[in-house]
Design an enzyme around this catalytic site. Structure first.
Site, PDB file in Angstrom:
ATOM      1  N   ARG A 262       0.963  -1.384  -0.041  1.00 47.50           N
ATOM      2  CA  ARG A 262       0.130   0.023   0.055  1.00 47.50           C
ATOM      3  C   ARG A 262       0.900   1.232  -0.018  1.00 47.50           C
ATOM      4  O   ARG A 262       0.604   2.289  -0.854  1.00 47.50           O
ATOM      5  CB  ARG A 262      -0.730   0.074   1.267  1.00 47.50           C
ATOM      6  N   THR A 263       1.885   1.309   0.824  1.00 51.82           N
ATOM      7  CA  THR A 263       2.851   2.317   1.043  1.00 51.82           C
ATOM      8  C   THR A 263       3.515   2.536  -0.296  1.00 51.82           C
ATOM      9  O   THR A 263       3.662   3.844  -0.742  1.00 51.82           O
ATOM     10  CB  THR A 263       3.687   2.343   2.436  1.00 51.82           C
TER      11      THR A 263
ATOM     12  N   LYS B  14      24.461 -10.913   2.254  1.00 52.20           N
ATOM     13  CA  LYS B  14      25.773 -11.089   2.228  1.00 52.20           C
ATOM     14  C   LYS B  14      26.515 -10.342   3.601  1.00 52.20           C
ATOM     15  O   LYS B  14      27.720 -10.578   3.618  1.00 52.20           O
ATOM     16  CB  LYS B  14      26.587 -10.966   1.150  1.00 52.20           C
TER      17      LYS B  14
ATOM     18  N   ARG C  10      11.777   1.629   3.477  1.00 55.75           N
ATOM     19  CA  ARG C  10      10.768   1.016   4.725  1.00 55.75           C
ATOM     20  C   ARG C  10      11.980   0.255   5.196  1.00 55.75           C
ATOM     21  O   ARG C  10      12.496  -0.616   4.523  1.00 55.75           O
ATOM     22  CB  ARG C  10       9.695   0.398   4.052  1.00 55.75           C
TER      23      ARG C  10
ATOM     24  N   HIS D 237       6.624   6.762  11.100  1.00 49.10           N
ATOM     25  CA  HIS D 237       5.897   6.627   9.663  1.00 49.10           C
ATOM     26  C   HIS D 237       5.642   7.921   9.195  1.00 49.10           C
ATOM     27  O   HIS D 237       4.159   8.230   9.114  1.00 49.10           O
ATOM     28  CB  HIS D 237       4.745   5.518   9.796  1.00 49.10           C
TER      29      HIS D 237
END
Lengths: 384, 384, 384
Positions: free
Chosen positions: B130-131, B160, B181, B209
């Site tokens: 959604r974001t 890695k 994110r 957020h």
């Protein structure tokens, strides 16, 4: 890119048949690029098919869309980019020249629209986010568009048993160029011999990763200003590193090159490359003394010791990875003009405090990957 | 965005070095934006670095490309968007004003090409479709392009052992702005202090957020027409909801705000926020009577009870989730001008029959996220 | 696309509310397309809502942006593309006519920018790389942009229990058209009845895959030059193949069609389709003799025997898959004008040596999928 001309069928097929599609693509190419369709064939002998009319005009590069002189453009010598064996000094110099131009492409400049209308498919059978983003950025920086397949291994068709060749024939119908990453050596070559559109090998398993090799040599040229007479130290995992092997191979094309191998015993450079260098008259030596080598070389090319190569011998891995670290002490003995390179990702084989030194070239090296890929996409899609 | 100016090296590096790249980027910025490069530094004190020349001209927004007056544009006050603490009333009002303009951007209008040539990288270490779609839509609605990494956690380099800092240094070489994110609180701040390009925090674990907080406040302003004197009921999971905590925090910047907390006992609002509100002179009260609160508030902000917070205590979860449902009965006591908001996704804490009521604002709220993100991308990339 | 007009709320909502958004979208549509908003409704009776003013002007197609005559454009008869039942002969002919035009769209031609500024969301709840790439290529070939969700099943919201309807309401806020693939029959219809923007069904489980059906019929028309009087052999897995069932259904709309069913006993065509064909007066017969059928048909439509349908009865699978192979012997008895089709991916039910024969139409068929999808995106987004 396969350039066999299929016999055209009756009129009804003229629009939808793959041959016609190819012709459509090439027609567009031909409009700007007066070359014979049949003049280049992929394969061992392809280098011999090089065009003699090499006087392409670089100054046209950025004005490519607006100037009528574009019609004088020439086709790039290669149809696909599959392996380091396709390169010689001349073609390397040519590609680097275009990459230099690419460094100057700015937002909304004419150069930034050179690939407008072109579609690149990134067909990645194993994840390599860094390489994928670099190619996709390159395409978009030139105004092109991208179809992404980040996990082609799970490509529903592949999972159902479709051959690579069939997948390529489908994907080429949707795109103008295919950038492929595969887990199997030789896959890129198979794709190229099937596809009518150009194919770029973005790494095929233990095989080749030619754009990495190109950006490494380009970075040396950009940072040091020369390739003939260069002294390069290859450090770390020389047995398994595809990167250092390709780099050694390409450096052999230049004069008076000296290569130092500095590696833990368990991951030493293999004999095939040593023999190859010897056969080409390239001087090389193995050394266990990183400090001494660092004080003499122009380029210190560090690599990561890959844990996955050691299986359960974690003790050997730990011993190997700690042995040759590039830190401030190493920097202190290096010459002022010398640079540290690394293909990334790095763990602790270069300490973080090295980053701030202007001789730390590895992030510039990553950025050069962008310019090299912009150059290749431009050359393969619209020529010089 | 890190604005340290590296000492330039000798000529050979001028094109490919990261400093030069930054300069290249900033040069372009500077051409349009006459501000001092050194005038803003990210950190606690960054707010104090705000420029005094705030008289940017909003009317230029949509004609930005074609008018010479574009050259009078001003830099946005922020270099990155990391946390709600970066906002004050003034900057919120500024962002909201641009978001309002964004609602008017139409296909093929000049405004829709404001970010032409710019590349945004979405670096998502955990999925949030959604974001991600909201940011990517915002970028594309303004003519910009996107590099997507939907699963950066499996970013081969990260797997890695590469540090976040190294990944950022690579990705910034391919893009003009990074939307990140992450699953770890503080990750966005680390990224911003490394990157030379702007970084937007699209949620970092239990941390912040900020674009969600912005769109929530923007929605209240758009729906009710005011923020001072607003009465907001926060309902549902107030203990774990990052959203309601940020919203309470931001509402404290306005005058005469009244906040009601309505939640099952097991997920009550924590004391830190209550203390903060009290210290800022914000009136608040806890209530167990949803109907009474609904009849008085301007905004009823419902949230989902998150099952994953209850572990094996499914009984507690079931009890909590059924306790405060917004249905037609609740709507019936709400004022005509009041609205129901929800950060989405919703399960059954708002019944589906509420959707058709004009006071159901949650899908408009989601759409507002698009406008807020368009505004932020525009402001961070090309300024006012 | 849901065309209910919501009652507009007071001024403050005019920009951000979903109704206004729709109006915004439709306003743009209406500017070019003088049709009544309320004149089409999705549902069983939608066909009856067809507009009488069907005199759209095809010659405008590619000059769509630059000519004032664009304003005379007409709305497409359908609002969404959900199931084969939406098609009749006339609408099929119309779509095919636009697809033919799409074959001529060239890079940087005006036609290649018909969808500039439009955003397509690909919402795929199960992977289907081939179909996704085909749609995304179609959108980009017309200048449009794409938001990709390759794995919507893990869409964080869906995983948390959000309904399809809520997801659609969010995604339509970010895009102008939704292409959806789902694992549940009927999902596309649910999405279309929720969304204000057009929805295209890219396959919903065992349900429909209407664009595949369209490209199959289009390919027959392109390859053979007619549909009335066509003789089509359906070979392979006729019991489970969604493709052959849809094709049989659509062929029934044409005159004097003859269909041959050639399949192993365990995967014979089911009675519902046979009864349907009979009721429509379509001649059909079952045959076990592939060679004889091949010598008589215009189209030999081969399909893959799907191993996953046989569970643990590998013996039955092995017997079935080896039974009817299209190889050079089959080609030898086929007529000169006849073609071999296959929905792909193929395993060994068509041998590789058939590929070089001009009658092998399956890769052209895949390419036709691109043209069909370009046509549909164009028609649904900007009309005729």
């Amino acid at each position: 890119m396969r350039l066999t001309i299929h016999p055209p069928r009756a009129g009804i097929l003229s629009g939808s048949s793959p041959p016609a599609t190819v012709l459509g693509w090439n027609m567009q190419a031909t409009r700007h690029q007066p070359f014979s369709l049949a003049s280049t064939v992929f394969g061992v002998s392809r280098q011999s098919g090089r065009l003699s009319m090499r006087s392409r005009i670089h100054s046209q590069l950025l004005g490519i869309q607006n100037t009528p002189s574009f019609s004088a453009g020439k086709k790039f010598q290669l149809d696909d980019l599959i392996e380091a064996q396709q390169f010689d000094r001349e073609i390397l110099a040519d590609i680097f020249e275009v990459a230099r131009e690419m460094e100057k492409v700015e937002k909304n400049s004419p150069g930034s629209q050179v690939l407008k209308g072109y579609l690149m498919a990134t067909l990645f059978y194993e994840p390599s986010t860094r390489t994928r983003l670099s190619f996709e950025s390159a395409m978009k920086r030139l105004g092109g568009e991208v179809l992404t397949t980040e996990n082609a291994r799970e490509f529903s068709s592949a999972a159902k048993g479709e051959t690579l060749e069939d997948t390529i024939r489908t994907v080429e119908g949707y795109s103008d160029i295919i950038v492929m990453r595969h887990f199997e050596s030789g896959a890129a070559k198979r794709a190229a011999s099937t596809a009518e559109v150009p194919v770029i090998n973005a790494g095929d398993g233990p095989g080749q990763h030619p754009t990495q090799a190109l950006l490494d040599v380009y970075t040396i040229d950009r940072e040091i200003g020369k390739l003939d007479g260069i002294k390069v130290a290859l450090v770390g995992d020389l047995a398994n590193g595809r990167t250092v092997r390709s780099l050694a191979y390409l450096l052999a094309k230049y004069q008076d090159v000296k290569i130092y191998f500095v590696s833990p015993d368990v991951v030493k450079m293999k004999d095939d490359i040593k023999d190859y260098l010897t056969s080409k008259g390239v001087e090389w030596e193995e050394s266990a003394d990183l400090m001494e080598v660092a004080s003499k070389c122009d380029v210190l090319y560090q690599t990561r010791i890959q844990r996955e190569r050691f299986g359960e011998r974690i003790d050997l891995y730990e011993e190997a990875r700690g042995k040759y670290i590039v830190d401030h002490d190493v920097l202190n003995v290096m010459q002022n003009h010398a640079v540290v390179m690394h293909p990334l990702p790095r763990l602790d084989e270069i300490t973080v405090d090295v980053d701030a030194d202007p001789r730390a070239a590895y992030f510039r090296q990553a950025k050069n990957g962008l310019y090299i890929r912009m150059a290749l996409l431009k050359l393969l899609l619209v020529g010089w």
